[in-house]
Design a protein around this motif. Structure first.
Motif, PDB file in Angstrom:
ATOM      1  N   ARG A   1       0.825  -1.204   0.000  1.00 45.44           N
ATOM      2  CA  ARG A   1       0.000   0.000   0.000  1.00 45.44           C
ATOM      3  C   ARG A   1       0.862   1.260   0.000  1.00 45.44           C
ATOM      4  O   ARG A   1       0.582   2.229  -0.720  1.00 45.44           O
ATOM      5  CB  ARG A   1      -0.915  -0.010   1.228  1.00 45.44           C
ATOM      6  N   GLU A   2       1.929   1.251   0.818  1.00 40.35           N
ATOM      7  CA  GLU A   2       2.813   2.416   0.842  1.00 40.35           C
ATOM      8  C   GLU A   2       3.503   2.615  -0.498  1.00 40.35           C
ATOM      9  O   GLU A   2       3.681   3.764  -0.952  1.00 40.35           O
ATOM     10  CB  GLU A   2       3.851   2.235   1.954  1.00 40.35           C
TER      11      GLU A   2
ATOM     12  N   GLU B   1       0.940   4.123  -2.822  1.00 38.78           N
ATOM     13  CA  GLU B   1       0.741   5.531  -2.481  1.00 38.78           C
ATOM     14  C   GLU B   1       1.921   6.378  -2.935  1.00 38.78           C
ATOM     15  O   GLU B   1       1.746   7.510  -3.401  1.00 38.78           O
ATOM     16  CB  GLU B   1       0.538   5.666  -0.964  1.00 38.78           C
ATOM     17  N   ARG B   2       3.139   5.828  -2.815  1.00 37.93           N
ATOM     18  CA  ARG B   2       4.318   6.563  -3.260  1.00 37.93           C
ATOM     19  C   ARG B   2       4.288   6.790  -4.770  1.00 37.93           C
ATOM     20  O   ARG B   2       4.585   7.882  -5.269  1.00 37.93           O
ATOM     21  CB  ARG B   2       5.570   5.803  -2.840  1.00 37.93           C
TER      22      ARG B   2
ATOM     23  N   HIS C   1       1.681   9.361  -5.587  1.00 37.10           N
ATOM     24  CA  HIS C   1       2.141  10.698  -5.209  1.00 37.10           C
ATOM     25  C   HIS C   1       3.157  11.240  -6.222  1.00 37.10           C
ATOM     26  O   HIS C   1       3.079  12.422  -6.622  1.00 37.10           O
ATOM     27  CB  HIS C   1       2.759  10.646  -3.817  1.00 37.10           C
TER      28      HIS C   1
END
Length: 872
Positions: free
Chosen positions: A727-728, A731-732, A735
């Motif tokens: 998930r991170e 998201e990265r 972004h």
């Protein structure tokens, strides 16, 4: 200080009297200086003695008590409904005050009513408006028992400041949930809100309870987890007796001896029962000796659930501290002053001389329950026929209806915000994730899931004595274990450990009972037979035997019992694998195979390995009273001289129920014996594999106990590391993509750089051309914008002029409505023209500044700054 002065004056007066007596006796009186010196010395000695004694006194600071006061609550972020009252709430408070005054006047011997305590913002709120009916989004909180258990586990009990009076403050359920603590009234309000939201007919009760109930003292109560469920004994259906059944042998035992034995056993049981009753009476006497001086005066609040809704058959009480349900006749509840829900408030007018045993909970009876508001949904008592006849007049009915309408007053909505419990809080349950409850001869400990690294969520420790010093047994419940361990039962007296598993264990374990994890010890293993290929249900092992039970096998095997002999002393006992135990006897039993005749279907097979014999017992036919039997003498195929041994009739001993039906020849017996020899090898191999499987299971269990890995759901994004990392990463990436898009949108050189070949390094000439093209494009856009504003200005001006010309031509024939429309259009048109004029003038002022700002940005752009240094 005054007491010390008085003592000093008394001592001086006594000294003066003593000096006068000495003077009369002619004794020499001491000088004042000597007396003063002696007094100073005596005082110093007394001070030193006082300091020494004070230094020996040690004061132990008590632990901080669990408090929950308004000073510990942050009221700065509370909504407006918490900090003030509406007009309807103020009206309700006035009605409540009037009701309280009348009640005090009519019942001066009763305590004041608990009507409108202060909330956390010190604002008086009526108790019924503090209840906020809420249906929780968790299925576990839909029934009353799980709902009460959640409230009991989630909150910490805070005793009332004054055990003889209701509290001055009644906080909102949102505040109580936030701080996870509260008194009995806070517990009841939250539980009542959740039960009403779930559809129950629930009420908060203000009354009197026993000391154990008010202080949440469960040391006299038996833990519910220690109570064993009643086992229902199923009566076995007796088969109908056969007409020609054999009579059982005559019982030759002495009836007199049997009667004497029964009397002796009854005497032993009676003696044990008498001893137990005496011990219970002694303990009860000790408990009763500790009488409560405030018995019947302690204020307590609990929840009343009336029958009717949610298929509740009978009304009952719920203690919010312990989540236990009680009958309305229970001795723990000593009286009721009042009760309320979110719609009305009722005062108990019945006598509680016999606790709550004779109370009638018919809230529609105004004689037994005095209500505050007329708008109650409880049915009133039916009128008598005479009263009903007297009420038939229409005028009286209309008059009474108008009076009721004038006096009726609806309960205002609750001032409390929506009650919400986050999934994290619902999972954590207990404050700080742990809670300890002390019962009679037992202690219950609870933890939140994932709080302990071994998955422990509950532990029940039972003791032999009331002081809880001698442990009898320990039960531990686990959750989210990778090895599917659910319950561990440890008997401290016998040292027996029993592990229970949920479906899903790698070895399909259901239960494992053992005293030691060492191999070849007493143990019992049960399995989920549907998860195993061999259909094994249970395996019992001792140092000398191993017994296995099967079900659902294609060969109809149901039982295997293996007897082991002592190991050979020549071989070193390195391991059970390299030096297995020698098998002496293997006994196998089979279910009935309907495809074979009963007298040919083997029921039991015994391999006497040491004696080289094989015994067979077949199933019994329905019309026979005994079964066929056969025994083979298994000998070596060759003798000592190397000659082959021929099958003889004495090598097979058989018992045939019907010997005349069919006689087995030697060839059949030889083939049967050769087949049995192969099956013996197979049985020995399977028994050896069972031994290896036991060793594998023990090794696996040791690894599981050391690792005690926990499983984490893929939907649990907070604990699942893989899911969290994925998930991170996503998201990265999103972004970075967003930053690239924003940068591309704001990049004024992007359209011009796109014309150049990708990856090519800019030259000075290309940089100058990019700058000029960008500035020219921006200049052209500024000019186009000014032209656009000018064109709209001219268009609006022309349309206004045309409208004015039309008005001049048709002014005489226009109606007042047309003139109003014309004036309105002119006003709006002039407004648009002025705005466009201001925009154009402002654009002309800012256009040069924007042009210079862009030029400066281009000269400072990191992609062009090195190439344009010469032109700066």
């Amino acid at each position: 200080m005054e007491v010390l002065k008085e003592k000093v004056e008394e001592e001086e007066a006594a000294e003066r009297e003593e000096a006068a007596e000495r003077a009369e006796r002619g004794e020499k009186t001491k000088k004042p200086t000597e007396v003063r010196r002696e007094e100073t010395t005596l005082t110093q000695e007394m001070l030193r003695d006082l300091e020494r004694k004070l230094s020996e006194i040690e004061v132990s600071v008590p632990e901080k008590l669990l408090t929950f006061t308004k000073d510990t609550i942050d009221t700065s972020k509370l909504p407006l409904s918490y900090q003030s009252n509406t007009l309807k709430e103020e009206h309700l408070l006035q009605v409540a005050d009037n009701f309280s005054c009348q009640y005090s006047h009519l019942c001066p011997d009763r305590v004041p009513l608990f009507l409108h305590p202060l909330n956390e913002c010190e604002v008086p709120k009526f108790v019924s408006t503090t209840i906020r009916p809420t249906l929780m989004p968790y299925p576990e909180l839909y029934n009353w028992d799980t709902c009460a258990q959640f409230v009991s586990d989630f909150l910490s009990m805070v005793p009332l400041p004054d055990p003889l009076k209701p509290p001055l403050y009644l906080y909102s359920s949102t505040t109580v949930l936030k701080y996870q603590k509260g008194n009995c009234f806070d517990f009841s309000t939250l539980l009542c809100s959740m039960l009403i939201g779930a559809g129950y007919d629930a009420y908060c009760v203000n009354g009197y309870g026993s000391q154990d109930l008010c202080l949440m003292d469960l040391t006299r109560e038996v833990c519910p987890l220690t109570l064993k469920p009643k086992e229902t004994v199923k009566e076995e259906e007796k088969a109908p007796p056969k007409k020609y059944a054999i009579k059982p042998p005559r019982d030759l035992t002495s009836r007199f001896e049997q009667q004497q034995e029964v009397k002796r056993q009854e005497a032993i049981k009676a003696e044990e029962e008498n001893r137990r009753k005496q011990e219970e009476a002694r303990l009860l006497e000790q408990e009763n000796a500790k009488t409560d001086p405030l018995h019947g005066l302690r204020v307590h609040s609990w929840v009343l659930v009336l029958s009717g809704k949610r298929e509740v058959p009978e009304s009952f009480f719920i203690d919010p501290f312990t989540a236990h349900s009680y009958s309305t006749q229970d001795d723990h509840f000593l009286g009721i002053e009042s009760l309320w829900n979110h719609k009305n408030y009722w005062v108990n007018m019945q006598d509680c001389w016999n606790c709550c045993k004779e109370l009638v909970f018919d809230l529609g009876d105004p004689v037994r329950w005095e209500y505050l508001l007329l708008g109650t949904d409880k049915p009133f008592l039916s009128l008598t026929e005479e009263e009903d006849e007297g009420m038939n007049d229409d005028d009286d009915v209309e008059k009474l209806g108008k009076e009721d309408e004038d006096k009726s007053f609806d309960m205002p909505p609750s001032w409390v915000e929506q009650i919400e419990i986050s999934p994290e809080a619902f999972e954590t349950r207990c404050p700080n994730g742990k809670k300890v409850i002390q019962y009679k001869r037992a202690k219950l400990e609870k933890w939140a899931p994932y709080l302990n690294n071994n998955g422990l969520v509950c532990r029940l420790t039972t003791y032999e004595d009331l002081e809880c010093t001698k442990t009898l047994e320990v039960k531990e419940w686990y959750q989210n274990r990778e090895d599917m361990l659910e319950l561990k039962h440890i008997n401290k007296i016998t040292g027996l450990n029993v592990d229970y598993f949920k479906p899903g264990h790698p070895q399909a374990l259901r239960m494992h009972s053992y005293k030691s994890m060492q191999p070849e010890m007493d143990r019992v293993m049960e399995f989920y037979e549907t998860a195993r290929v061999d259909g094994l249900i249970k395996r019992e092992e001792t140092p000398k035997t191993m017994t296995e039970y099967y079900q659902g096998r294609p060969d109809f095997l149901s039982y295997r019992h293996v007897n082991f002999g002592p190991r050979m002393k020549k071989l070193a006992l390195n391991s059970a694998e390299s030096n297995p135990r020698p098998m002496v006897k293997i006994t196998e039993r089979f279910f009935r195979n309907p495809a074979k005749p009963a007298d040919e279907d083997v029921a039991e097979r015994v391999f006497l390995i040491a004696e080289e014999r094989i015994q067979l017992r077949y199933h019994c036919r329905s019309d026979h009273i005994t079964a066929n039997k056969r025994e083979f003498l298994r000998r070596m195929e060759v003798d000592s001289k190397g000659n082959k041994i021929i099958m003889t009739s004495d090598m097979c001993i058989s018992f045939e129920v019907e010997p005349m039906e069919h006689t087995k020849k030697l060839l059949y017996q030889y083939e049967a014996m050769m087949k049995l020899k192969n099956e013996e090898k197979l049985s020995r191999h399977q028994a050896w594999e069972s031994e290896l499987e036991v060793l594998e299971i023990l090794k696996l269990r040791e690894e599981e106990e050391e690792a005690h890995t926990l499983t984490i759901s893929i939907y649990d994004t907070k604990r699942n590391e893989k899911s969290k990392e994925y998930r991170e990463a996503m998201e990265r990436v999103l972004h970075e993509e967003h930053l690239r898009q924003v940068e591309a949108q704001l990049d004024y050189l992007a359209p011009f750089l796109a014309q150049l070949p990708p990856g090519e390094k800019l030259t000075r000439w290309q940089a100058v051309r990019l700058k000029d093209e960008c500035l020219n494009d921006f200049k052209q856009r500024l000019i186009d914008k000014a032209n656009l504003i000018q064109a709209r200005f001219e268009k609006e001006t022309q349309e206004l002029q045309k409208k004015q010309q039309w008005y001049q031509e048709n002014q005489v024939t226009l109606t007042p409505e047309d003139e109003d429309l014309y004036l309105s259009y002119c006003s709006q048109a002039m407004f648009r023209i002025r705005i466009l004029e201001q925009r154009l003038s402002r654009h002309k002022e800012l256009a040069p500044l924007k042009y210079l700002a862009l030029e400066e940005k281009l000269y400072k752009d990191p992609r062009l700054v090195e190439l344009l240094k010469v032109f700066v």
